[in-house]
Design an enzyme around this catalytic site. Structure first.
Site, PDB file in Angstrom:
ATOM      1  CG  ASP A 122      -5.104   4.961   6.568  1.00 50.32           C
ATOM      2  OD1 ASP A 122      -3.911   4.876   6.912  1.00 50.32           O
ATOM      3  OD2 ASP A 122      -5.589   4.278   5.645  1.00 50.32           O
ATOM      4  CG  HIS A 131      -1.688   3.717   4.538  1.00 45.24           C
ATOM      5  ND1 HIS A 131      -2.850   3.092   4.935  1.00 45.24           N
ATOM      6  CD2 HIS A 131      -0.888   2.758   4.026  1.00 45.24           C
ATOM      7  CE1 HIS A 131      -2.749   1.798   4.665  1.00 45.24           C
ATOM      8  NE2 HIS A 131      -1.573   1.571   4.119  1.00 45.24           N
ATOM      9  CB  SER A 173      -0.924   0.018   1.217  1.00 42.99           C
ATOM     10  OG  SER A 173      -0.167   0.016   2.411  1.00 42.99           O
TER      11      SER A 173
END
Ligand SMILES: *[C@@H]1O[C@H](CO)[C@@H](O)[C@H](O)[C@H]1NC(C)=O
Ligand SMILES: *[C@@H]1O[C@H](CO)[C@@H](O)[C@H](O)[C@H]1NC(C)=O
Length: 353
Positions: free
Chosen positions: A328, A331, A38
């Site tokens: 978040d 991240h 990610s």
């Protein structure tokens, strides 16, 4: 006599000049090709049956005027900024995204899948793409690019592309420290060696296919991710030092791998890009980078929200993500991504420019 000599001389000189000119063009980075998780996924998980997705608001609320793409941030991710720094596109498209075609992928393509890792087992936790499958997609892409541009032109692009590899956090935080299998099998040091071995094999595989410019990315101070801090509530939500130490140890092993492979593989330009120090500095001195909050994320309460738990209507979500280090609970925000990418470009990736 003078005339008949000077014509070939001019020809020779102009040929030399042309060769030098072409060499310069040759040295340029033609494309950015991305493998990983990610930290660099630009939307491949949108097309996978996984719960680890981010193609809905508020993800992407600062991307191109408000567009959730599957990037795990409010805006662009580091590879987008790196691509732009090399004079390529401002964003690196996801290979699975049907909105893009092979002509778009000729100057940059992303095979990354959020939630994956070096370890096959890690990708199974959230049913995402394992690394070997990212490689299969890359092989398919090579064929498509050759079909589209012809073998010579395609190989020129593939040889002079910058290959970015970025993963590993999930191997420790979603797998080793969360599930029993690998802990029963390996000590954490043995597990690091196991992962480093997979990274070695992977680099050799893409080298064999023709990659010559590769950046291997290290781990961030993963004990300081807001989600990990939340689990450390007994200690005032401090960074978890144990996880930061594992990240540092693993980075040392990756760095050593880069040194070995650089000697072993002929004509390979391989660098180790280390995000640890710059992100740690941001977390230690957020104000000096213009941030106001490094311990909680922007989305929701900032303690645990990620993916489907990060909901558009949550009234706690921050207004200005630029004041937050993290978007978040796992991240960074676009602003943090930009700082880290520019740092990488200046300190390590500049050898490719
Ligand atoms: C790719 O898409 C663009 C428009 O988005 C189009 O102009 C172009 O012809 C397409 N190329 C191929 C090879 O399909
Ligand atoms: C991961 O799985 C693939 C496909 O089954 C296999 O080829 C590969 O050897 C596995 N990797 C490791 C390190 O076990």
């Amino acid at each position: 006599m003078a005339n008949s000599l000077s014509i070939p001389l001019i020809l020779i000189i102009s040929q030399l000049y042309l060769q030098i000119w072409f060499l310069k063009i040759d040295a340029k980075v033609t494309s950015i090709i991305v493998f990983g998780d990610s930290t660099v996924d630009s939307g491949n998980n949108n097309y996978l049956p996984t719960i680890l997705k981010s193609n809905f608001m508020p993800y992407g609320r600062d991307f191109d005027g408000g567009k959730p793409t599957g990037r795990f941030s409010n805006g662009r991710i580091p590879t987008d900024f790196i691509s732009e720094a090399f004079g390529l596109k401002e964003t690196v498209p996801a290979y699975s995204d049907p909105a893009y075609n092979i002509s778009d992928f000729a100057t940059g393509v992303c095979f990354a899948s959020a939630g994956t890792g070096y370890d096959n087992l890690t990708s199974r936790v959230l049913n995402v793409m394992p690394l070997w499958k990212e490689l299969e997609k890359y092989k398919e892409y090579r064929k498509r690019l050759k079909g589209y541009l012809g073998t010579n032109k395609a190989e020129e692009i593939l040889t002079h592309a910058l290959y970015i590899i970025s993963m590993g956090t999930n191997d420790f935080l979603e797998n080793y420290y969360l599930l029993p299998h690998r802990q029963l099998q390996y000590t954490v040091e043995e597990y690091q060696n196991f992962l480093t071995g997979i990274a070695r094999t992977f680099i050799k595989q893409i080298y064999k296919l023709g990659a010559r410019k590769i950046s291997l990315t290290g781990l961030p101070p993963m004990g300081c991710l807001p989600l990990e801090r939340t689990t450390n509530f007994l200690f005032g939500r401090d960074c978890i030092q144990k996880y930061n130490n594992v990240a540092k140890d693993f980075n040392n092993k990756l760095q050593a791998l880069v040194s070995t492979l650089s000697k072993e593989l002929y004509k390979l330009q391989l660098v180790f890009s280390n995000p640890y120090d710059i992100l740690y500095e941001i977390i230690q001195k957020p104000e000096s980078f213009g941030f106001e909050n490094e311990a909680f994320a922007c989305c929701g309460t900032g303690e645990f929200e990620m993916s489907y738990l990060c909901i558009e209507l949550n009234p706690f979500t921050c207004r200005d993500a630029n004041k937050y280090v993290f978007w978040d609970s796992f991240h960074p925000t676009e602003k943090t991504n930009a700082i880290m990418a520019n740092y990488a470009v200046k300190t390590t990736l500049s050898v490719f420019q």
